[in-house]
Scaffold this active site. Structure first.
Site: not given
Length: 380
Positions: A70, A178, A198, A236, A322
């Site tokens: 995202t 994916q 991801s 950070t 989602c």
């Protein structure tokens, strides 16, 4: 337990958890600090970036660490659009993108950008010619997912990249969440400018991701701050997460090389079983990625079957993770011209390389029995 919801998230590799724990415990310094503890953390961060770059065959300077798909999609779309708004305000995408693309497009439209949402065919594939036809003089960005998260349909990314290579002022973004480790990829040969990944989709840890951005692309940052990640993503750095992500990616790509055939065999078995069942339709095209199989069981309520299978230790899903709790009909299936009454009874089986055929056989047997039982109950 037989877990078949790997497109929602994968179980982290034990080695990934071990590497994260070791780095978090022993190399906890801030990479921006000048003392030895900070420099040790910085060295690990540099090594992780170099490892990922080598695995993807790109430059270290083209790898940015994010919190996941995202954020990566937001960074790419908003970063390009806002940086080059004076050049043009037209964007091309498809009607079946993930919400982390669609919601960003809605926000950009509110900022006076014009977005073209292209249709897909009955296999869920966008036409390259359609993209070419809709390119305008003020088009600055094309964003197309590599693999659809609901059906596994593979978009013609290589052909699209070749087309867009003829338009040097248009940037090409690909949501690859994916796809990585499940289908061939060459970021250079496909002429991709930005590519999103991801970690928790390839057995890494949630809250970690990668954005590839080709050298020379000046992304407008979402966050202002200390200038980390070459002024693109301040904050950070999550050193332990970066190291764990590099390890997960390496292991996933090794599995892709060595176990892809096993997954193909499982996919074929599942398809054969589904196609043998009455009033069951497989929506995933034949040439889709092998780890995603989308199907409908006519007349069966999605949440009822999901919970009935859960009681028997079988875990799969409805639409994307989602949107699965919103009970909305899949926009992807509707875009593929699947009738709404069939689309509302759709399910997704998604595999990982650690699934075994014996477990798949058991799961399909239980699925068939459960569907027949539910239909029997409904017809009483």
């Amino acid at each position: 337990m037989i877990y078949l919801d790997n497109s929602a998230t994968t179980k982290p590799f034990p080695e990934v958890i071990e590497s994260y724990t070791a780095v978090a415990a022993n190399y906890f310094g801030n990479p921006s600090s000048l003392h030895r503890i900070g420099m040790e953390a910085e060295k690990l961060l540099i090594q992780a970036r170099a490892q990922i770059a080598a695995l993807l065959d790109v430059k270290e300077s083209e790898i940015y660490f994010t919190s996941g798909g995202t954020e990566g999609n937001n960074m790419a779309l908003k970063g390009i659009s806002r940086r080059f708004k004076s050049r043009g305000q037209h964007i091309i995408t498809t009607s079946i993108e993930h919400d982390s693309i669609m919601k960003v497009m809605e926000q950009l439209e509110q900022d006076c950008f014009s977005v073209t949402y292209l249709p897909v065919n009955e296999d869920g594939i966008v036409s390259v010619e359609d993209i070419k036809k809709h390119i305008q003089s003020d088009t600055i960005l094309v964003s197309i997912m590599h693999v659809n998260n609901e059906t596994g349909a593979i978009q013609p990314i290589e052909a699209i990249g070749k087309l867009l290579n003829e338009y040097p002022k248009i940037y090409f973004h690909v949501d690859g969440v994916q796809a990585i480790g499940k289908t061939p990829l060459s970021l250079e040969d496909y002429h991709i400018d930005l590519y999103t990944m991801s970690a928790h989709k390839f057995h890494g840890l949630k809250g970690n991701g990668i954005l590839f951005a080709k050298d020379g692309i000046n992304i407008s940052p979402l966050l202002a701050g200390g200038g980390q990640e070459r002024n693109v993503r301040s904050g950070t750095e999550n050193v332990a997460g970066a190291v764990a992500t590099a390890k997960a990616l390496r292991m996933q790509l090794d599995n892709y090389k060595n176990q892809f055939g096993k997954m193909l065999e499982q996919n074929k078995f599942i398809r054969d079983q589904l196609e043998s069942m009455d009033n069951v339709v497989v929506h995933s095209p034949v040439n889709s990625v092998p780890h995603i199989i989308n199907f409908s069981a006519s007349g069966i309520k999605a949440e009822v079957l999901i919970h009935a299978l859960e009681e028997k230790g079988i875990f799969l899903s409805t639409t994307s993770a989602c949107s699965s709790k919103t009970n909305t009909v899949s926009k992807t299936l509707l875009a593929m011209r699947v009738p709404e009454n069939i689309a509302e009874s759709s399910f997704r089986i998604s595999l990982a390389y650690d699934n075994e055929l014996k477990d798949i056989r058991e799961a399909m047997s239980v699925l068939k029995e459960t569907i027949n039982w539910l239909r029997g109950v409904m017809n009483r």
